[in-house]
Design an enzyme around this catalytic site. Structure first.
Site: not given
Ligand code: RNT
Ligand code: ZN
Length: 416
Positions: A183, A224, A226, A257, A260, A284, A292, A294, A324
């Site tokens: 990523w 990955e 985003k 993820d 994202h 993820h 945010d 996460d 994640d």
């Molecule tokens: C960031 C991505 C990625 C990170 C990690 C730390 O937006 O989700 O996966 O969170 O690699």
């Molecule tokens: Zn991620």
């Protein structure tokens, strides 16, 4: 009634609905989740002293953050003691442990992760890996594999290649494949003049990284995507379209993820399309909240829906599951346990659904009954089955946070 447990009653209720709780529990026990190491120290790592960069942020300053490999490993052990199952630990390159001198990321070697391998082997854990293309002086201007500076771009190419070698070492040592996820944060805060150039350089960089010889069975490589980052709101090179096209072109594995995407898009709806065109899919699992991506995973609608899609498609052996999230505002070990338990809870919930019957209702156009059954399932005695899963493995189901409180008093408070 003598000694009838809540679980036994629940088992009978589910049996009436055509669901075998024992089979579901046995399946759940075998599902490996790749536990992200970075919840323990707010994505800091051990190889540099600068701030977290790359458009991600851990907010909050709850005390007790792990500051050393020993502390992070102790915290992972604490979290594992409150979880059931044999899982994997997901490491980032920035978690290298330098016993005989620091090296920069393009010179990382397996030996810098030997302590993690020892840790994993002693606990029968698998290991997954990630190159770290952020929190580094060569990433501070917001570009890594897309950089116009050839020295910078080559540096990160070498870094990713070094990481493939390290993931191969993990696979060999642990006897399990080691997934390596790429990523990059690269992007722009404001409207770019050239959207094509950075993506073209990203493509060329990836081509070069993947041109080295590696064992694809030992190291599945994922990419990955985003849609945005903090301070990178207008453009990210690794968008969904870029990544999906790239993985198709190179035959590597997509990683989605669920933090994202645009807020009205759902990964649960994307899984089936991905499964039709890819042998494997990586996830993820996280919880996006406004800007945010996460927050700690909850037992919420989307987490359940993601699990339902995987289980209903009978694709548990095709989907790599990883967590994640990073919250620095609450006890970090508690955050791990809460998030991981909720992924497992969602999987169990999905395993306890009569999928065949639900599909038939859909196929026969009996949508009112389908809605009614979906709703009835929500108030089935799910909690009794979940608690039984934990308790029969000797792990507390209720009041487990007391253990976090004890750990906080005895261990984490002393880190002030
Ligand atoms: C960031 C991505 C990625 C990170 C990690 C730390 O937006 O989700 O996966 O969170 O690699
Ligand atoms: Zn991620």
């Amino acid at each position: 009634m003598e000694n009838v447990t809540l679980y036994q009653l629940a088992k009978e209720e589910y049996a009436k609905a055509g669901v075998d709780t024992e089979a579901a529990l046995a399946q759940l026990k075998d599902i490996k989740i790749s536990i992200h190491c970075w919840q323990g120290d707010d994505v800091t790592g051990f190889d540099q002293k600068g701030p977290l960069s790359g458009g991600i942020q851990a907010t909050g300053n709850y005390f007790g953050k792990a500051r050393t490999p020993e502390e992070l490993m102790a915290d992972i052990d604490m979290a594992l003691s409150l979880l059931v199952g044999e899982h994997k630990i997901n490491l980032h390159a920035s978690y290298a442990i330098f016993e005989d001198g620091w090296v920069d990321r393009d010179e990382l070697q397996p030996k810098h992760f030997k302590k993690w391998v020892d840790f994993a082997k002693a606990r029968k854990l698998g290991l997954d890996f990630n190159p770290t293309l952020f929190s580094h002086e060569k990433a501070n201007d917001g570009s890594t594999l897309t950089s116009t500076d050839e020295n910078v771009r080559k540096f990160w190419i070498r870094h990713c290649q070094a990481c493939i070698r390290i993931a191969e070492y993990f696979a060999e040592e642990t006897g399990q494949p080691s997934l390596m996820n790429i990523w990059i944060p690269d992007g722009f805060k404001d409207i770019p003049a050239d959207r094509l150039g950075p993506r073209k350089r990203f493509k060329e960089s990836l081509d070069e990284i993947l041109s080295i010889d590696y064992d694809k069975n030992k190291v599945p490589i994922t990419l990955e995507s985003k849609v945005f980052g903090i301070g990178l709101e207008s453009y990210t090179a690794g968008s969904a379209e870029f990544c999906l096209n790239y993985v198709n072109y190179k035959g590597i594995t997509p990683l989605m993820d669920n933090g994202h995407y645009h807020p009205t898009e759902f990964v649960s709806d994307k899984i089936s399309s991905m499964l039709l065109f890819h042998d494997k899919l990586a996830l993820h699992i996280t919880r996006p909240v406004r800007w945010d991506s996460d927050h700690v995973v909850l037992f919420d609608d989307e987490t359940r829906e993601i699990a339902k899609e995987i289980v209903a498609a009978q694709a548990l052996n095709r989907v790599f599951l990883a967590t994640d999230f990073f919250d620095a505002g609450i006890n970090r070990v508690g955050a791990w346990v809460t998030g991981l338990r909720n992924v497992q809870k969602a999987l169990l919930y999905a395993l306890l659904m009569p999928h065949q019957q639900l599909k038939e209702l859909q196929d026969q156009g009996r949508f009112g009954e389908l809605m009614a059954l979906h709703e009835e399932l929500k108030t089935m005695p799910f909690g009794a089955v979940w608690n039984h899963f934990l308790e029969s493995a000797g792990v507390k189901s209720m009041n487990w946070y007391d253990e976090i409180g004890r750990y906080e008093e005895e261990v984490q408070k002393k880190r002030r």
